[in-house]
Design an enzyme around this catalytic site. Sequence first.
Site, PDB file in Angstrom:
ATOM      1  N   ASP A  13       1.792  12.145  -9.419  1.00  0.00           N
ATOM      2  CA  ASP A  13       1.757  10.779  -9.541  1.00  0.00           C
ATOM      3  C   ASP A  13       0.034  10.383  -9.984  1.00  0.00           C
ATOM      4  OD1 ASP A  13       1.959   7.514  -9.169  1.00  0.00           O
ATOM      5  OD2 ASP A  13       3.931   8.433  -9.147  1.00  0.00           O
ATOM      6  N   ASP A  14      -0.154   9.160  -9.998  1.00  0.00           N
ATOM      7  CA  ASP A  14      -1.506   8.668 -10.521  1.00  0.00           C
ATOM      8  C   ASP A  14      -2.721   9.245  -9.608  1.00  0.00           C
ATOM      9  OD1 ASP A  14      -3.564   6.923 -11.171  1.00  0.00           O
ATOM     10  OD2 ASP A  14      -2.902   5.190 -10.221  1.00  0.00           O
ATOM     11  N   ASP A  68       4.154   4.079 -16.172  1.00  0.00           N
ATOM     12  CA  ASP A  68       3.625   2.917 -15.200  1.00  0.00           C
ATOM     13  C   ASP A  68       2.949   2.005 -15.868  1.00  0.00           C
ATOM     14  OD1 ASP A  68       3.500   1.614 -12.927  1.00  0.00           O
ATOM     15  OD2 ASP A  68       2.576   3.242 -11.733  1.00  0.00           O
ATOM     16  N   ASP A  79       8.339  -0.791  -5.398  1.00  0.00           N
ATOM     17  CA  ASP A  79       7.546   0.015  -4.467  1.00  0.00           C
ATOM     18  C   ASP A  79       7.938  -0.141  -2.844  1.00  0.00           C
ATOM     19  OD1 ASP A  79       6.146   1.155  -6.227  1.00  0.00           O
ATOM     20  OD2 ASP A  79       4.493  -0.223  -6.157  1.00  0.00           O
TER      21      ASP A  79
HETATM   22  C1  DGJ Z   1       2.842   1.799  -8.913  1.00  0.00           C
HETATM   23  C2  DGJ Z   1       4.020   2.554  -8.878  1.00  0.00           C
HETATM   24  O1  DGJ Z   1       5.098   1.888  -8.551  1.00  0.00           O
HETATM   25  C3  DGJ Z   1       4.008   3.527  -7.648  1.00  0.00           C
HETATM   26  O2  DGJ Z   1       5.094   4.325  -7.548  1.00  0.00           O
HETATM   27  C4  DGJ Z   1       2.667   4.679  -8.300  1.00  0.00           C
HETATM   28  O3  DGJ Z   1       3.112   5.174  -9.345  1.00  0.00           O
HETATM   29  C5  DGJ Z   1       1.559   3.925  -8.420  1.00  0.00           C
HETATM   30  N1  DGJ Z   1       1.911   2.528  -9.306  1.00  0.00           N
HETATM   31  C6  DGJ Z   1       0.380   4.387  -8.952  1.00  0.00           C
HETATM   32  O4  DGJ Z   1      -0.490   3.855  -9.273  1.00  0.00           O
END
Ligand code: DGJ
Length: 725
Positions: free
Chosen positions: A368-369, A480, A550
């Site tokens: 991920d990020d 995203d 989230d």
């Molecule tokens: C928001 C997303 O919903 C999360 O799952 C994650 O990817 C974060 N952004 C990362 O910044």
Amino acid sequence: MPVFFDEEKKIFKLDTAGSSYIFEIYEQGYLVHLYYGAKIPDSNVTSFVDRGFFASECPVNINIDNPRFSPDVSPFEFPGEGSGDFRSSAIAVRNEEGNNVTDMRYVSHKIYPGKPAIEGLPALFVNDESEAQTLEVLVRDSVTGVEAVLFYTVFEKYSAMTRSVKVINPTAKTVRIERIMSCCVDFATHDYDMITLYGKWLKERSLERAPLTHIKQGVASKRGSSSHHHNPFAAIVDHDCNEDYGSAYGFNFVYSGNFVFEAEIDPFAGTRAVMGINPEGFEWTLESGESFSAPEVVMVYSDAGLGKMSRTFHRLYTDNLIRGKWAHIKRPLLINNWEATGMDFTGDKLVTFAERAKELGIDMLVMDDGWFGRRDDDTSSLGDWIVNEEKLGGPLNKFIERINALGIKFGIWFEPEMVSRDSDLYRAHPDWCIHVPRREKSIARMQYVLDFGRKEVRDYIYSLMYGILSANKIDYVKWDFNRYLSEAGSAGLPADRQKETFHRFVLGTYDILNRLTTDFPDILLEGCASGGGRFDPGMLYYSPQIWCSDDTDPIERLSIQFGTSLCYPASAMGAHVSASRRACLETKGNIALWGTFGYELDPNTFTEEDRETVKLQVNEYHKYYDVIHSGDLYRLITPDKNDFRAAWMFVSRNKEAALVTSVVMRTPEDRAFFLKLKGLDPDKYYVEDESGEAYSGALLMNAGLCLNNYGNADGDSFKIYLRAL
Ligand code: DGJ
């Protein structure tokens, strides 16, 4: 023939398996709506036009010799602005004289098999021309000469149709579209409730229901994306409509930007509903010879409540919206590192995730990020899509090789439309983000939104993405989008076109999505927007799955997933097991199974017992994949209706298999509770997988399953798999 035109009576009748939609070409070319609802054999329903007497102050058309016809009260297909109809209009075009009076009347029509694509926009498609038939009606404003084509496509087997509009300027003058709705439905009566999906971050798509009133009601977004706060979905339903009973009319907008749905009871007790691009903050200049295509609305009718409406949307979207390789083949079961590590990870750490994943039977690791630029927290580096080799312990391809060597596929995260204030890109091109002159740019998560309406901005970002995706073995991309658009102006547009910024931004995003899915057809794309802030059919056209929220607390996820399921299929709902505190691993798995399924935690923290549970869940994922992803959903107990339990089930389309799941949210008072199943074949006998007991479908649906035999404490859950004998 689903679309029928009665030459003599000038009536169009659009039939599906379960619905009819009828309108006529009335005197002077008015397109008058006649009927929408359960399928009827009649086409001679012109008397419906007569809405009774109206007051003398209502405007009438002097050329129509009918004292009972007034634009003020008549039901219309495509009502214009300022010419005697005072309800929400479908179109308003400002002409060179500065007024926006618009009055579109019938010119011609054509009917043909199949469905045309909408240039630059996502839309439902046909796999074969026999699946749908399209009616195009050309209308024209006789004063300005501006035209519009109304598209109606009928999906006969689904009780569904789509509507969209293309505005054309064949004149020598420049005009400006101030308002364009993709559909308008004038219901003859008003005894309806409106259902919408409201929310916010961590609480997306909660169901809200209220009776229609004479006050205009509706939902909208002016955030630049479809938003967490209101989904571009609404249903108009009978007051007594429930899961299984009553008429339900579902509207879903295939668009990921600003939208509006409005409904009002008019003074003559009819109901007008319109849906389209939100006119607030919108205007579009049409030069001579240009045209503008509005996105499409999907309209589903159900004569048997919300459950049937949802199942129709699900099948339609599975077969005619979700595209590409991943539409119909099994998706990889993934583990994502976000909730476990945030941006605080290293290549070595993620390799341990992949090692554990392999032991457990998980297919893919998603990084991920935080893998690019200097991004160790959310204050920097968006737009600088350069791999942080120090963090990964070497080049990306070498890191992926380590993951792949374990037999694990690899996925990566991007946030293409964004730029951090602290980034090389922003320092080099501060004017590339959405902004207006002389005003401070509002910041959110320390980032700005890139002006994707400008080709040079898109080209630059896509060239970086292309470089990474083409040079590395990447099987999945999470796309995203973590803030909304404010100060919505573009340095690439002249002053009189600034209100095009929002729509051009959405078109630009679709352009990149289109390039990406064309250049990399094997990549599985998952949409995401700060959780579920852009969960709409527009995104679903490009990304077969979208992260729901989230909020991964399993009990809170229940209402999010129930709400999302109103129109979106299980295969689209990104759902993972996380380390959240509430409920046991088994219950988390049972809830996440109602979606794409995956994990969002550190697998190194698992106990031996956890590992056994996860292995079991991985087996269940494979075992139940088909019934969940291609079966029909029945919502048995919705969490908002019952404080104690939630329950749902999937039934395979041939009714040979079913999976029932129930979750205890709060210890119930009733010890003897019978859960009545739905959707089974009453004449078939079904064997319960674990106990080997066989019951008829009739018994399971009428007497139900006694839940005494299953756990009844907070957070308990169970699954029952039934196979037809
Ligand atoms: C928001 C997303 O919903 C999360 O799952 C994650 O990817 C974060 N952004 C990362 O910044």
